[in-house]
Design a protein around this motif. Structure first.
Motif, PDB file in Angstrom:
ATOM      1  N   TYR A  30       8.431   4.781   0.132  1.00 38.68           N
ATOM      2  CA  TYR A  30       6.975   4.529   0.310  1.00 38.68           C
ATOM      3  C   TYR A  30       6.379   5.448  -0.572  1.00 38.68           C
ATOM      4  N   ILE A  31       6.689   6.542  -0.894  1.00 41.12           N
ATOM      5  CA  ILE A  31       6.058   7.309  -1.927  1.00 41.12           C
ATOM      6  C   ILE A  31       5.955   6.608  -3.299  1.00 41.12           C
ATOM      7  N   GLN A  32       7.047   6.095  -3.638  1.00 36.86           N
ATOM      8  CA  GLN A  32       6.910   5.166  -5.170  1.00 36.86           C
ATOM      9  C   GLN A  32       5.812   3.983  -4.888  1.00 36.86           C
ATOM     10  N   ASP A  33       5.893   3.507  -3.597  1.00 38.49           N
ATOM     11  CA  ASP A  33       4.960   2.380  -3.402  1.00 38.49           C
ATOM     12  C   ASP A  33       3.546   2.816  -3.447  1.00 38.49           C
ATOM     13  N   VAL A  34       3.348   4.118  -2.835  1.00 36.74           N
ATOM     14  CA  VAL A  34       1.749   4.588  -2.902  1.00 36.74           C
ATOM     15  C   VAL A  34       1.426   4.992  -4.317  1.00 36.74           C
ATOM     16  N   GLN A  35       2.221   5.402  -5.170  1.00 38.21           N
ATOM     17  CA  GLN A  35       2.020   6.034  -6.447  1.00 38.21           C
ATOM     18  C   GLN A  35       1.739   4.827  -7.364  1.00 38.21           C
ATOM     19  N   ASN A  36       2.476   3.590  -7.058  1.00 40.59           N
ATOM     20  CA  ASN A  36       2.246   2.611  -7.961  1.00 40.59           C
ATOM     21  C   ASN A  36       1.317   1.449  -7.377  1.00 40.59           C
ATOM     22  N   GLY A  37       0.718   1.706  -6.240  1.00 42.43           N
ATOM     23  CA  GLY A  37      -0.254   0.821  -5.596  1.00 42.43           C
ATOM     24  C   GLY A  37       0.503  -0.430  -4.902  1.00 42.43           C
ATOM     25  N   TYR A  38       1.686  -0.395  -4.968  1.00 43.14           N
ATOM     26  CA  TYR A  38       2.569  -1.537  -4.497  1.00 43.14           C
ATOM     27  C   TYR A  38       2.584  -1.804  -3.129  1.00 43.14           C
ATOM     28  N   GLY A  48      12.988  10.752   6.734  1.00 43.40           N
ATOM     29  CA  GLY A  48      12.535  10.938   5.500  1.00 43.40           C
ATOM     30  C   GLY A  48      11.249   9.891   5.230  1.00 43.40           C
ATOM     31  N   MET A  49      11.811   8.727   5.751  1.00 45.72           N
ATOM     32  CA  MET A  49      10.533   7.696   5.347  1.00 45.72           C
ATOM     33  C   MET A  49       9.422   7.987   6.351  1.00 45.72           C
ATOM     34  N   SER A  50       9.610   8.425   7.647  1.00 45.78           N
ATOM     35  CA  SER A  50       8.596   8.474   8.504  1.00 45.78           C
ATOM     36  C   SER A  50       7.736   9.526   8.068  1.00 45.78           C
ATOM     37  N   ILE A  51       8.157  10.728   7.493  1.00 46.62           N
ATOM     38  CA  ILE A  51       7.395  11.685   7.435  1.00 46.62           C
ATOM     39  C   ILE A  51       6.599  11.300   6.043  1.00 46.62           C
ATOM     40  N   SER A  52       7.064  10.352   5.160  1.00 44.54           N
ATOM     41  CA  SER A  52       6.315  10.193   4.084  1.00 44.54           C
ATOM     42  C   SER A  52       5.274   9.372   4.242  1.00 44.54           C
ATOM     43  N   PHE A  53       5.090   8.340   5.478  1.00 40.76           N
ATOM     44  CA  PHE A  53       3.970   7.843   5.982  1.00 40.76           C
ATOM     45  C   PHE A  53       2.793   8.713   6.108  1.00 40.76           C
ATOM     46  N   ARG A  68       6.248  14.204  -2.603  1.00 39.99           N
ATOM     47  CA  ARG A  68       7.583  14.813  -2.601  1.00 39.99           C
ATOM     48  C   ARG A  68       7.638  16.047  -2.324  1.00 39.99           C
ATOM     49  N   SER A  69       6.833  16.688  -2.769  1.00 40.28           N
ATOM     50  CA  SER A  69       6.705  18.353  -2.611  1.00 40.28           C
ATOM     51  C   SER A  69       6.513  18.761  -1.215  1.00 40.28           C
ATOM     52  N   ILE A  70       6.051  17.600  -0.236  1.00 37.77           N
ATOM     53  CA  ILE A  70       5.990  17.954   0.967  1.00 37.77           C
ATOM     54  C   ILE A  70       7.176  17.320   1.772  1.00 37.77           C
ATOM     55  N   VAL A  71       7.480  16.295   1.595  1.00 39.17           N
ATOM     56  CA  VAL A  71       8.407  15.295   2.378  1.00 39.17           C
ATOM     57  C   VAL A  71       9.937  15.972   2.285  1.00 39.17           C
ATOM     58  N   TYR A  72      10.378  16.390   1.082  1.00 43.61           N
ATOM     59  CA  TYR A  72      11.670  16.872   0.856  1.00 43.61           C
ATOM     60  C   TYR A  72      11.829  17.990   1.415  1.00 43.61           C
ATOM     61  N   PRO A  73      11.041  19.073   1.376  1.00 41.83           N
ATOM     62  CA  PRO A  73      11.432  20.419   2.058  1.00 41.83           C
ATOM     63  C   PRO A  73      11.453  20.152   3.473  1.00 41.83           C
ATOM     64  N   LEU A  74      10.433  19.392   3.936  1.00 37.67           N
ATOM     65  CA  LEU A  74      10.297  19.098   5.582  1.00 37.67           C
ATOM     66  C   LEU A  74      11.240  18.391   5.978  1.00 37.67           C
ATOM     67  N   THR A  75      11.638  17.427   5.493  1.00 38.66           N
ATOM     68  CA  THR A  75      12.863  16.579   5.874  1.00 38.66           C
ATOM     69  C   THR A  75      14.274  17.498   5.954  1.00 38.66           C
ATOM     70  N   PHE A  76      14.434  18.224   4.821  1.00 36.25           N
ATOM     71  CA  PHE A  76      15.415  19.101   4.708  1.00 36.25           C
ATOM     72  C   PHE A  76      15.624  20.073   5.773  1.00 36.25           C
ATOM     73  N   PHE A  77      14.293  20.609   6.206  1.00 32.78           N
ATOM     74  CA  PHE A  77      14.284  21.752   7.028  1.00 32.78           C
ATOM     75  C   PHE A  77      14.749  21.216   8.620  1.00 32.78           C
ATOM     76  N   ILE A  78      14.104  19.993   8.817  1.00 33.62           N
ATOM     77  CA  ILE A  78      14.575  19.347  10.045  1.00 33.62           C
ATOM     78  C   ILE A  78      15.823  19.163  10.200  1.00 33.62           C
ATOM     79  N   TRP A  79      16.461  18.897   9.396  1.00 32.37           N
ATOM     80  CA  TRP A  79      18.005  18.489   9.128  1.00 32.37           C
ATOM     81  C   TRP A  79      18.799  19.763   9.173  1.00 32.37           C
TER      82      TRP A  79
END
Length: 258
Positions: free
Chosen positions: A80-88, A181-186, A191-202
């Protein structure tokens, strides 16, 4: 959803992670097979399989399970992050609608990681059966009197069924971790937020005092149902409620602003 999976297969970094998840369980397998050749330690095939975790140092399990959410984000959950970045995302939403788009993303982020893990663990199991065919050494697990421990008694009586059930459980949790990870990215498509937050929850589930998530990944242990089931229920509830809550929050928020 098929277009999402096709995009994942075309993504080089996704494919690197896909094969990494497949290869990591083989590290323990190779180590145990070397021990068999060197010391004639012929393990029971199910004891020698990856999830049981009898290899020295548990390197394979640590590398795979501790950092699993990072692998899953690279695999498909930050799509989803990639989609947002390229407008897809705007193009697809205009065709499918917001609800259908989000549902498809969540479903893909569950099915692809779960399938990847299933392939990796089944390949490992089949290889273990081949390499340790007719092996009997079980670290005394199958020889111990487990009276009063229903799970251990069941494991002794039906080792193949037990291992498959734990394998499917790992695939389920892996799929749910992918949706985290996908839901947090919504909410935070960075990535600077999604990656560490997802890893912390896990990771908080792994280091949970006295009830680590890893305990429900390993068959043939001394733990019984009273210990394992609460961890399983807690994990499923946490990993299910987060995506559900974010899904409805995201949909409702967008409806209010539309």
């Amino acid at each position: 959803m098929s277009s999402n999976i096709f995009r994942i297969y075309k993504n080089k970094r996704s494919m690197i992670v896909f094969w990494l998840i497949v290869i990591l369980p083989l590290i323990d397998q190779i180590q145990l097979f070397i021990n068999k050749l060197k010391w004639d330690t012929n393990y029971n095939p199910y004891i020698a399989s990856f999830l049981t975790g009898v290899s020295e140092g548990h390197i394979g399990q640590i590398l795979l399970f501790w950092f699993l959410p990072i692998y899953l984000l690279i695999l498909c959950s930050d799509d989803y992050i990639q989609d947002v970045q390229n407008g897809y995302n705007s193009i697809i939403i205009s065709k499918l609608g917001k609800k259908e788009y989000i549902k498809t993303k969540l479903l893909t982020s569950f099915l692809f990681p779960a399938s990847n893990m299933f392939i990796a663990l089944m390949l490992n199991l089949m290889l273990s059966i081949i390499l340790f065919w007719k092996g009997t050494y079980s670290l005394d697990y199958f020889e111990t009197d487990w009276t009063g421990n229903a799970l251990a008694l069941f494991s002794q009586a039906y080792p193949s069924v037990t291992y498959i059930l734990f394998l499917l459980n790992v695939c389920l949790i892996t799929g749910l971790a992918g949706t985290i990870g996908m839901s947090i990215s919504f909410i935070y498509p960075k990535r600077s937020i999604v990656y560490p937050l997802t890893f912390f929850i896990w990771f908080i589930q792994i280091v949970f005092h006295g009830s680590s998530l890893i305990s429900i990944f390993q068959p043939f242990t001394e733990y019984g149902f009273p210990y394992v089931l609460p961890i399983l229920i807690r994990t499923i509830i946490v990993f299910t409620l987060i995506p559900i809550f974010i899904y409805f929050f995201k949909v409702k928020k967008d409806e209010l602003h539309s």
